[in-house]
Design a protein around this motif. Structure first.
Motif, PDB file in Angstrom:
ATOM      1  N   UNK A   4      -1.207   5.733  -6.328  1.00 42.56           N
ATOM      2  CA  UNK A   4      -1.554   5.556  -4.928  1.00 42.56           C
ATOM      3  C   UNK A   4      -0.535   6.266  -4.058  1.00 42.56           C
ATOM      4  N   UNK A   5      -0.999   6.822  -2.949  1.00 38.93           N
ATOM      5  CA  UNK A   5      -0.137   7.611  -2.072  1.00 38.93           C
ATOM      6  C   UNK A   5      -0.529   7.322  -0.630  1.00 38.93           C
ATOM      7  N   UNK A   6       0.474   7.136   0.236  1.00 36.19           N
ATOM      8  CA  UNK A   6       0.193   6.829   1.635  1.00 36.19           C
ATOM      9  C   UNK A   6       0.053   8.111   2.446  1.00 36.19           C
ATOM     10  N   UNK A   7      -1.055   8.227   3.164  1.00 35.25           N
ATOM     11  CA  UNK A   7      -1.315   9.386   4.015  1.00 35.25           C
ATOM     12  C   UNK A   7      -1.074   9.031   5.471  1.00 35.25           C
ATOM     13  N   UNK A  47      -1.631  16.707   8.985  1.00 39.26           N
ATOM     14  CA  UNK A  47      -0.896  17.964   8.869  1.00 39.26           C
ATOM     15  C   UNK A  47      -1.119  18.601   7.499  1.00 39.26           C
ATOM     16  N   UNK A  48      -1.043  19.935   7.459  1.00 42.82           N
ATOM     17  CA  UNK A  48      -1.204  20.641   6.186  1.00 42.82           C
ATOM     18  C   UNK A  48      -0.137  20.208   5.184  1.00 42.82           C
ATOM     19  N   UNK A  49       1.079  20.012   5.658  1.00 38.90           N
ATOM     20  CA  UNK A  49       2.158  19.598   4.763  1.00 38.90           C
ATOM     21  C   UNK A  49       1.843  18.260   4.112  1.00 38.90           C
ATOM     22  N   UNK A  50       1.274  17.351   4.892  1.00 40.29           N
ATOM     23  CA  UNK A  50       0.919  16.034   4.362  1.00 40.29           C
ATOM     24  C   UNK A  50      -0.137  16.164   3.256  1.00 40.29           C
ATOM     25  N   UNK A  51      -1.106  17.052   3.466  1.00 40.82           N
ATOM     26  CA  UNK A  51      -2.147  17.276   2.454  1.00 40.82           C
ATOM     27  C   UNK A  51      -1.545  17.877   1.193  1.00 40.82           C
ATOM     28  N   UNK A  52      -0.671  18.889   1.338  1.00 39.85           N
ATOM     29  CA  UNK A  52      -0.063  19.529   0.175  1.00 39.85           C
ATOM     30  C   UNK A  52       0.788  18.530  -0.618  1.00 39.85           C
ATOM     31  N   UNK A  53       1.533  17.683   0.082  1.00 45.15           N
ATOM     32  CA  UNK A  53       2.338  16.667  -0.605  1.00 45.15           C
ATOM     33  C   UNK A  53       1.448  15.670  -1.335  1.00 45.15           C
ATOM     34  N   UNK A  54       0.304  15.336  -0.731  1.00 49.17           N
ATOM     35  CA  UNK A  54      -0.628  14.395  -1.363  1.00 49.17           C
ATOM     36  C   UNK A  54      -1.211  14.993  -2.644  1.00 49.17           C
ATOM     37  N   UNK A  55      -1.541  16.290  -2.593  1.00 46.26           N
ATOM     38  CA  UNK A  55      -2.090  16.966  -3.773  1.00 46.26           C
ATOM     39  C   UNK A  55      -1.054  17.009  -4.895  1.00 46.26           C
ATOM     40  N   UNK A  56       0.197  17.286  -4.543  1.00 41.73           N
ATOM     41  CA  UNK A  56       1.270  17.344  -5.545  1.00 41.73           C
ATOM     42  C   UNK A  56       1.517  15.987  -6.205  1.00 41.73           C
ATOM     43  N   UNK A  57       1.175  14.919  -5.512  1.00 41.74           N
ATOM     44  CA  UNK A  57       1.416  13.574  -6.047  1.00 41.74           C
ATOM     45  C   UNK A  57       0.497  13.231  -7.212  1.00 41.74           C
ATOM     46  N   UNK A  59      -2.190  11.810  -7.048  1.00 41.36           N
ATOM     47  CA  UNK A  59      -2.825  10.505  -6.798  1.00 41.36           C
ATOM     48  C   UNK A  59      -4.320  10.674  -6.598  1.00 41.36           C
ATOM     49  N   UNK A  60      -5.062   9.625  -6.901  1.00 48.48           N
ATOM     50  CA  UNK A  60      -6.501   9.589  -6.661  1.00 48.48           C
ATOM     51  C   UNK A  60      -6.857   8.609  -5.550  1.00 48.48           C
ATOM     52  N   UNK A  61      -6.038   7.599  -5.360  1.00 47.81           N
ATOM     53  CA  UNK A  61      -6.243   6.604  -4.318  1.00 47.81           C
ATOM     54  C   UNK A  61      -5.175   6.787  -3.248  1.00 47.81           C
ATOM     55  N   UNK A  62      -5.591   6.800  -1.988  1.00 52.18           N
ATOM     56  CA  UNK A  62      -4.662   6.991  -0.873  1.00 52.18           C
ATOM     57  C   UNK A  62      -4.796   5.827   0.097  1.00 52.18           C
ATOM     58  N   UNK A  63      -3.699   5.501   0.749  1.00 50.35           N
ATOM     59  CA  UNK A  63      -3.698   4.454   1.764  1.00 50.35           C
ATOM     60  C   UNK A  63      -3.543   5.089   3.132  1.00 50.35           C
ATOM     61  N   UNK A  64      -4.378   4.663   4.080  1.00 51.61           N
ATOM     62  CA  UNK A  64      -4.260   5.127   5.455  1.00 51.61           C
ATOM     63  C   UNK A  64      -4.318   3.924   6.381  1.00 51.61           C
ATOM     64  N   UNK A  65      -3.750   4.083   7.561  1.00 53.26           N
ATOM     65  CA  UNK A  65      -3.797   3.024   8.566  1.00 53.26           C
ATOM     66  C   UNK A  65      -4.910   3.314   9.555  1.00 53.26           C
ATOM     67  N   UNK A  66      -5.859   2.395   9.674  1.00 52.31           N
ATOM     68  CA  UNK A  66      -6.955   2.511  10.636  1.00 52.31           C
ATOM     69  C   UNK A  66      -6.792   1.367  11.619  1.00 52.31           C
ATOM     70  N   UNK A  67      -6.250   1.690  12.798  1.00 51.41           N
ATOM     71  CA  UNK A  67      -5.910   0.622  13.736  1.00 51.41           C
ATOM     72  C   UNK A  67      -4.780  -0.197  13.155  1.00 51.41           C
ATOM     73  N   UNK A  68      -5.006  -1.490  13.030  1.00 51.96           N
ATOM     74  CA  UNK A  68      -3.991  -2.374  12.456  1.00 51.96           C
ATOM     75  C   UNK A  68      -4.286  -2.705  10.993  1.00 51.96           C
ATOM     76  N   UNK A  69      -5.283  -2.019  10.439  1.00 52.23           N
ATOM     77  CA  UNK A  69      -5.713  -2.296   9.066  1.00 52.23           C
ATOM     78  C   UNK A  69      -5.355  -1.149   8.133  1.00 52.23           C
ATOM     79  N   UNK A  70      -4.934  -1.494   6.925  1.00 55.53           N
ATOM     80  CA  UNK A  70      -4.666  -0.487   5.898  1.00 55.53           C
ATOM     81  C   UNK A  70      -5.886  -0.348   5.004  1.00 55.53           C
TER      82      UNK A  70
END
Length: 232
Positions: A4-7, A47-57, A59-70
């Motif tokens: 898992x990786x946080x975006x 950001x492109x950097x964030x995407x590239x770091x996510x790809x390097x990880x 990971x298949x599952x990512x966590x994002x914050x939508x409002x106050x919810x993860x």
């Protein structure tokens, strides 16, 4: 098991074409987040950097914050520029950790087939990824398939892959994944031999000789005719 990786994503307010162009010029990638249990979608940018770091990880599952919810999400689709292959848009799909999702997983062939080592064959991979269904945390990074035992003429089907008990195959199991075949042989074009200069010279001289003989014969006939007239 999937990592898992946080975006870090940002809500996108300007949805115009000019807004999209501005985002990309600033080094960001626009995207849309949606879920199966909701008709609402959220436009965001990352950001492109964030995407590239996510790809390097890896990971298949990512966590994002939508409002106050993860939210737990997966990359549902990625759009690339047709010329430079840069990522220009992504879709993030919200998943529930206790419900199966359908995803595509890369297939990596390992080893050197016997038909290549001993018979000079060629290994061809027809399919690079297969579609499976499983719980989000059971999504594999990739399927690693050893092909050392493949002989000349052997084929490997999608159904031959051992995907494990927790994963359900969605792709057609009868499709050919890889095969070992004879190497393509280049056929040399047949070049017609041209007549040599010597032959052509001989032919040309022969034509000249034939013309000369004809001229001499004509002159001889004319002389004979004149002699006969004088005698008369």
């Amino acid at each position: 098991m999937a990592n898992q990786y946080k975006l870090e994503v940002n809500k996108r307010e300007d949805l115009s074409k000019q807004g999209l162009k501005m985002l990309r010029r600033e080094g960001n990638i626009p995207g849309i987040f949606y879920e199966s249990n909701s008709k609402n979608s959220i436009s965001f940018y990352i950001s492109k950097k964030e995407i590239f770091d996510a790809i390097k990880s890896n990971a298949k599952i990512f966590k994002i914050s939508v409002g106050k919810t993860t939210k737990n999400v997966i990359f549902k689709s990625v759009q690339y520029h047709p010329v430079n292959d840069e990522i220009i848009h992504i879709d993030l799909y919200g998943v529930q950790m206790d419900k199966a999702v359908t995803v595509k997983v890369l297939v990596d062939l390992e080893g050197s087939p016997q038909g290549v080592r001993e018979s000079g064959g060629v290994l061809s991979q027809a399919i690079n990824e297969i579609e499976v269904s499983c719980l989000p945390l059971d999504i594999p990074e990739k399927f690693e398939i050893n092909v050392d035992d493949l002989e000349m003429g052997d084929t490997l089907l999608i159904g031959d892959i051992d995907i494990g008990e927790k994963i359900t195959l969605i792709s057609n199991p009868e499709l050919v994944l890889a095969s070992v075949t004879l190497a393509m042989q280049e056929i040399e074009p047949v070049v017609e031999e041209e007549e040599s200069d010597e032959f052509m010279e001989e032919g040309e001289e022969g034509e000249k000789d034939a013309d000369s003989e004809g001229a001499e014969k004509s002159e001889s006939d004319d002389s004979s005719g004149e002699s006969e007239n004088k005698e008369k």
